[in-house]
Each structure stands twice: as structure tokens, then as C-alpha cells.
Design an enzyme around this catalytic site. Structure first.
Site, PDB file in Angstrom:
ATOM      1  N   HIS A 285       0.835  -1.207   0.000  1.00  0.00           N
ATOM      2  CA  HIS A 285       0.000   0.000   0.000  1.00  0.00           C
ATOM      3  C   HIS A 285       0.866   1.252   0.000  1.00  0.00           C
ATOM      4  O   HIS A 285       1.891   1.325   0.661  1.00  0.00           O
ATOM      5  CB  HIS A 285      -1.047  -0.009   1.109  1.00  0.00           C
ATOM      6  CG  HIS A 285      -0.527  -0.003   2.518  1.00  0.00           C
ATOM      7  ND1 HIS A 285      -0.194   1.157   3.168  1.00  0.00           N
ATOM      8  CD2 HIS A 285      -0.326  -1.000   3.395  1.00  0.00           C
ATOM      9  CE1 HIS A 285       0.198   0.859   4.405  1.00  0.00           C
ATOM     10  NE2 HIS A 285       0.131  -0.434   4.568  1.00  0.00           N
ATOM     11  N   ASP A 297       6.183   0.381   6.605  1.00  0.00           N
ATOM     12  CA  ASP A 297       4.721   0.281   6.432  1.00  0.00           C
ATOM     13  C   ASP A 297       4.243   1.428   5.562  1.00  0.00           C
ATOM     14  O   ASP A 297       3.872   2.477   6.086  1.00  0.00           O
ATOM     15  CB  ASP A 297       4.043   0.286   7.801  1.00  0.00           C
ATOM     16  CG  ASP A 297       2.557  -0.021   7.714  1.00  0.00           C
ATOM     17  OD1 ASP A 297       2.101  -0.447   6.644  1.00  0.00           O
ATOM     18  OD2 ASP A 297       1.863   0.174   8.718  1.00  0.00           O
ATOM     19  N   GLU A 331      -4.813   2.070   2.774  1.00  0.00           N
ATOM     20  CA  GLU A 331      -4.976   0.826   3.539  1.00  0.00           C
ATOM     21  C   GLU A 331      -5.182   1.160   5.002  1.00  0.00           C
ATOM     22  O   GLU A 331      -5.959   0.528   5.702  1.00  0.00           O
ATOM     23  CB  GLU A 331      -3.725  -0.056   3.361  1.00  0.00           C
ATOM     24  CG  GLU A 331      -3.811  -1.430   4.020  1.00  0.00           C
ATOM     25  CD  GLU A 331      -3.433  -1.452   5.496  1.00  0.00           C
ATOM     26  OE1 GLU A 331      -3.769  -2.426   6.179  1.00  0.00           O
ATOM     27  OE2 GLU A 331      -2.818  -0.497   5.972  1.00  0.00           O
ATOM     28  N   GLU A 332      -4.442   2.170   5.460  1.00  0.00           N
ATOM     29  CA  GLU A 332      -4.329   2.404   6.901  1.00  0.00           C
ATOM     30  C   GLU A 332      -5.639   2.745   7.600  1.00  0.00           C
ATOM     31  O   GLU A 332      -5.845   2.401   8.742  1.00  0.00           O
ATOM     32  CB  GLU A 332      -3.291   3.503   7.173  1.00  0.00           C
ATOM     33  CG  GLU A 332      -1.852   3.093   6.846  1.00  0.00           C
ATOM     34  CD  GLU A 332      -1.338   1.972   7.744  1.00  0.00           C
ATOM     35  OE1 GLU A 332      -2.062   1.511   8.627  1.00  0.00           O
ATOM     36  OE2 GLU A 332      -0.181   1.566   7.528  1.00  0.00           O
ATOM     37  N   ASP A 359       2.821  -6.606   3.397  1.00  0.00           N
ATOM     38  CA  ASP A 359       2.501  -5.494   4.295  1.00  0.00           C
ATOM     39  C   ASP A 359       2.846  -5.819   5.745  1.00  0.00           C
ATOM     40  O   ASP A 359       2.035  -5.645   6.639  1.00  0.00           O
ATOM     41  CB  ASP A 359       1.017  -5.121   4.156  1.00  0.00           C
ATOM     42  CG  ASP A 359       0.649  -3.875   4.951  1.00  0.00           C
ATOM     43  OD1 ASP A 359       1.561  -3.109   5.312  1.00  0.00           O
ATOM     44  OD2 ASP A 359      -0.552  -3.680   5.221  1.00  0.00           O
ATOM     45  N   HIS A 431       3.776   2.392  12.702  1.00  0.00           N
ATOM     46  CA  HIS A 431       2.885   3.547  12.938  1.00  0.00           C
ATOM     47  C   HIS A 431       3.479   4.613  13.859  1.00  0.00           C
ATOM     48  O   HIS A 431       2.756   5.279  14.588  1.00  0.00           O
ATOM     49  CB  HIS A 431       1.515   3.095  13.504  1.00  0.00           C
ATOM     50  CG  HIS A 431       0.722   2.247  12.566  1.00  0.00           C
ATOM     51  ND1 HIS A 431      -0.537   1.780  12.879  1.00  0.00           N
ATOM     52  CD2 HIS A 431       0.994   1.777  11.320  1.00  0.00           C
ATOM     53  CE1 HIS A 431      -1.002   1.060  11.856  1.00  0.00           C
ATOM     54  NE2 HIS A 431      -0.084   1.037  10.911  1.00  0.00           N
TER      55      HIS A 431
END
Ligand SMILES: [Zn+2]
Length: 480
Positions: A285, A297, A331-332, A359, A431
Site C-alpha cells: 500500500h 509500512d 490501507e491504513e 505489508d 505507525h
């Protein structure tokens, strides 16, 4: 056996023969394709295209919050990169979702011992009222404890859930960690809480850095201000709570949903020479959270898929089937790109030969599993044999989920792999502001590319399919 009229008997026999022969035809991968896949695998280990791609993305674009200032720039980057790598076809498909903005965030304990706390707002969280939200904190050890709580005790309070995520190779504790972050705020809101705080869903213990991520709020009107504390700050809050006196906090979040946004999935293809309409689907993504630069990520996933396809592109001949690389949008904040993709392509799921998305960072793939028709198990074993020398174990008992966004296509009936990466340290950085390029080891990234190049090529050259059909894998137990 009941006697049947002759014509019916003949017809039923014919049908039985027809079914049996189709069922008996095992999917196999020709020896020449296995040999080429081994070469692709070995070449990938010596190639640094993937590392160059993720370096380019994280340096030239950086953070890529969905719908944010870099969204369009990231799409332009992906289109230009696909073209520069020589993909035969490059195009986009629109994806529309609620646009969430983060403007500012801070928090502190007001009493009994005033302290500044490091925290970060969660995706789809509304902001606090002007001047902040000051309220008493009520602590819960788990989501179950919160579920059992009497709503009367939560009215107007800030709910805090203090679950500490454990580090594991398969990263399975993120299931619980993400439930605290996605479901916890919705549960607290439904019980009348005024705000929600959690111990970050992350496995670092000493970094004073909070892990963001999405909540289950899709409608800003129903949400409550929600944030994650860094692990040391969660420790600090818990120490104050342990005094047994009321703890009051002030939460000041300026964020929220500001409308709708239309971004896009960016897609590049190496066109198949024999069956261009049949595709092997891989990807990552393109969006990321905003504090870091989205290296693990999921710049890594985009780079792995692009570089794997590029190796196949560089072969003297095009593969039999098309290799399709999808750089998914948003995606997140809830698999928006994956859902839009699956909605658009559900009717043609039978043309998807096999697929999976990367991912889970950039550490080596160590486990493979698959959801395919029984007659394609032998082909999966052939793939596993090529991947075994580079550290991948085949688990024949588990389903393959297709990764994050492509799980949605798998849900429609696409045959899928799971290629599990070593997640031991992934959730230390996930994140956070620490999701940066230095966390990627080029050699480990190359192992991933070797895996994707080899399996994609073998699937593209297979004699037969892997069983994709509408709803073919409903109830296979995969839930990614
Ligand atoms: Zn991701």
C-alpha cells in the site's frame, strides 16, 4: 442403484466423466519455469532495485497520510516509477473515503501529580472541544473488562486501557493490540465515555514514542476523542492511578474528518504473452501514517512487488500470464483501496491466477501458506521447494489470506498465498515516527523480492489454475 432410463444414465455417466477429468487434472509448473524461477530468486538476492525504490519513495515523498498533502505526489511518484521501470501498462483506479486530518495533539495529567504525556491522536478520532477535554481517567486492563463495565461509571470520563503488546515472530499479538485501538474507542463511546486512551499497540518498551493507527469510527459524529500513549507514558499514568486517588487528565486534540477525498490505486503491469487477461496480483500500500516516512509500512511492500515484477520484466520473454502490481490507496484507515479494488473486480475473480500483498515490513519471509484448490497443492509444493533454500517454510495446514488489501479479493474468491515476514521487531516501529528507511536491511528486503519474483513467475507459467472462482474460499479460516 436405481435404474435410470438409458439416455439419462448415459448423460449422467458423461457428466461424471467430465467432472472427474477436470477434477483430476492437477496444476503443475513446467520444469523450465521452475528453473527460471530459481534464477530469478538468485538474481533478486544480488539486486538492489527494491532498496532503491523504497529509498526514492521515503526520501522524495516521505509521509503519505491518505488524502494528505503528499497523497497526489505519492501517486505521481508511483506512476513515474512504474514507467521508469518499463512496465507495459500503468493506470489508476479511483478510491473514495472520508478525509481525516491531524492538526495538533497534546495531553497531560492535571492531578494528582501534573505531568506532560507523549501521545498521538488515532485515525478518525474527532477533536476535543476548544480548550481541551479535562476529565477523570478510569482504567481497564483489557477490552473484556471494558465490555463488562457499568456505563454509569463511564459517563463523561476518559477510558484508559493498558494492554501491553508482546513481541513475537509471527506478530500475532497485534490482533489484540489492534482490537484495543480499533474496537476499544467504539465500545467506550457506546458506553458514554468522553474520551479514550490506550497504551500504544507497539512492542517497544523504552521509546517515548506513541503508535498511531485507525479507530473503528467511520462517522466522525459518533466518535469520541481517542489517542495512544507511548509505553513509558502509559507506565507513568498507571503509576499515578496506582495511588488510588482520582486521576484527572487534559486531552487537547485538533483533528477530525473534514469531508470526502478521492485518491487512487496505482497499478502497473507486465503483460502476459499467452493469457494477458489472466493475472498474478501482488502489491503493497502506497499510503502510510504521518509521523514516520512509511518505510516499513508500507514503502517496503510497494518496493518488493515493483522490484519482483521488474526482474520478470527483464527476462528475455514476457511471462505467459500478466503480472499486476497494485500500489493500494488508504490501507491504513480501513482497507479503502483494497475494498474498492475488490468491488470493482469481483466479477472477474476467476481471472486472478494467484495473489498476495506484502505489508508486514522488510524482514525475511519465513513462512508460506496457501488457499488454493486441492488440485493445485502440488504446484504450491513446487513453489515451496524453490523458496525453501532462502529460509521459507511451507505450512500446508494453514490457509493463505492474501495480505491486507488483497484479502478483500481473496474474500471474493481469489486463490491466495500468505507470505509471512519475521515480525519480531516490526511492531517496535510500526505507525510511529521511527518508521524510517534505516529500519530496512537491504539484504533482507532482497530476500522478500526473491520470494515474490519466484512465486509470481511460477504462478504465471503454471499449467492450470489455482482455483479462483466466485466465493471459492469462503470459510477457509483466513482472516487478515
Ligand atoms: Zn501497512
Amino acid at each position: 442403484m436405481r435404474r435410470l432410463p438409458l439416455t439419462l444414465l448415459a448423460a449422467s455417466l458423461l457428466m461424471a466423466v467430465g467432472t472427474a477429468s477436470a477434477a483430476d487434472h492437477d496444476t503443475t509448473i513446467p520444469a523450465a519455469a521452475v528453473h527460471t524461477a530459481e534464477q530469478l530468486r538468485d538474481r533478486a538476492l544480488q539486486d538492489n532495485t527494491g532498496y532503491q525504490i523504497v529509498t526514492s519513495l521515503t526520501t522524495e515523498i516521505g509521509p503519505r497520510l491518505a488524502g494528505g498533502v503528499n497523497d497526489q505526489r505519492a501517486r505521481d511518484w508511483a506512476i513515474a516509477k512504474f514507467k521508469a521501470l518499463g512496465f507495459d501498462k500503468v493506470y489508476t483506479e479511483p478510491v473514495t473515503y472520508p478525509l481525516w486530518e491531524r492538526r495538533s495533539e497534546s495531553g497531560s495529567i492535571v492531578a494528582p501529580f501534573p505531568q506532560h504525556l507523549v501521545l498521538t491522536a488515532l485515525g478518525y478520532s474527532p477533536g476535543t472541544p476548544k480548550g481541551g477535554l479535562t476529565a477523570q481517567v478510569v482504567q481497564f486492563a483489557s477490552l473484556d473488562a471494558l465490555k463488562a463495565a457499568d456505563p454509569a461509571n463511564l459517563q463523561g470520563k476518559i477510558v484508559y486501557v493498558g494492554y501491553r503488546m508482546q513481541r513475537t515472530k509471527d506478530g500475532h499479538d497485534y490482533g489484540m493490540g489492534s482490537a484495543m485501538r480499533v474496537g476499544g474507542p467504539v465500545l467506550a463511546a457506546s458506553k458514554g465515555a468522553a474520551g479514550y486512551l490506550l497504551r500504544s499497540a507497539g512492542t517497544d518498551a523504552q521509546e517515548r514514542i506513541a503508535h498511531t493507527g485507525v479507530t473503528g469510527f467511520k462517522d466522525g459524529a459518533k466518535g469520541i476523542p481517542s489517542a495512544a500513549l507511548s509505553n513509558p507514558d502509559a507506565d507513568q499514568l498507571e503509576r499515578e492511578l496506582a495511588y488510588g486517588k482520582p486521576v484527572t487528565m487534559k486531552l487537547d486534540l485538533d483533528c477530525g474528518i473534514v469531508g470526502q477525498y478521492t485518491g487512487a490505486n496505482v497499478i502497473g503491469e507486465i503483460t502476459g504473452s499467452k493469457h494477458p487477461d489472466q493475472v498474478v496480483a501482488i502489491g503493497g500500500h502506497l499510503d502510510s501514517w504521518d509521523p514516520g516516512t512509511g518505510a516499513i509500512d508500507d514503502g517496503a511492500g510497494v518496493a518488493i512487488a515493483m522490484a519482483a515484477a521488474k526482474l520478470i520484466h527483464d527476462l528475455p520473454q514476457r511471462p505467459d500470464r500478466t503480472i499486476r502490481v497494485i500500489a493500494f490507496a488508504n490501507e491504513e484507515m480501513g482497507l479503502w483501496g483494497g475494498k474498492a479494488y475488490a468491488d470493482k473486480h469481483a466479477a472477474e475473480v476467476g481471472k486472478f491466477q494467484l495473489g498476495t500483498e506484502s505489508d508486514l515490513g522488510a524482514a525475511p519471509v519465513w513462512k508460506m501458506s496457501a488457499s488454493v484448490k486441492p488440485q493445485a497443492r502440488g504446484a504450491i509444493e513446487q513453489i515451496a521447494k524453490v523458496l525453501e533454500p532462502i529460509g521459507v517454510t511451507y505450512d500446508a495446514k494453514r490457509p493463505g489470506g492474501g495480505g491486507s488489501d488483497l484479502s478483500q479479493m481473496h474474500g471474493k474468491g481469489m486463490a491466495a498465498l500468505s507470505l509471512e515476514q519475521d515480525a519480531t521487531y516490526y511492531f517496535d516501529w510500526h505507525h510511529t515516527a521511527n518508521d524510517t528507511l534505516d529500519k530496512i536491511d537491504p539484504k533482507q528486503l532482497a530476500q522478500n523480492i526473491a520470494v515474490y519474483a519466484a512465486f509470481s513467475y511460477m504462478a504465471a507459467q503454471a499449467d492450470g489454475d489455482f482455483g479462483s472462482a466466485p466465493d471459492a474460499f469462503a470459510g477457509d479460516g483466513s482472516k487478515e
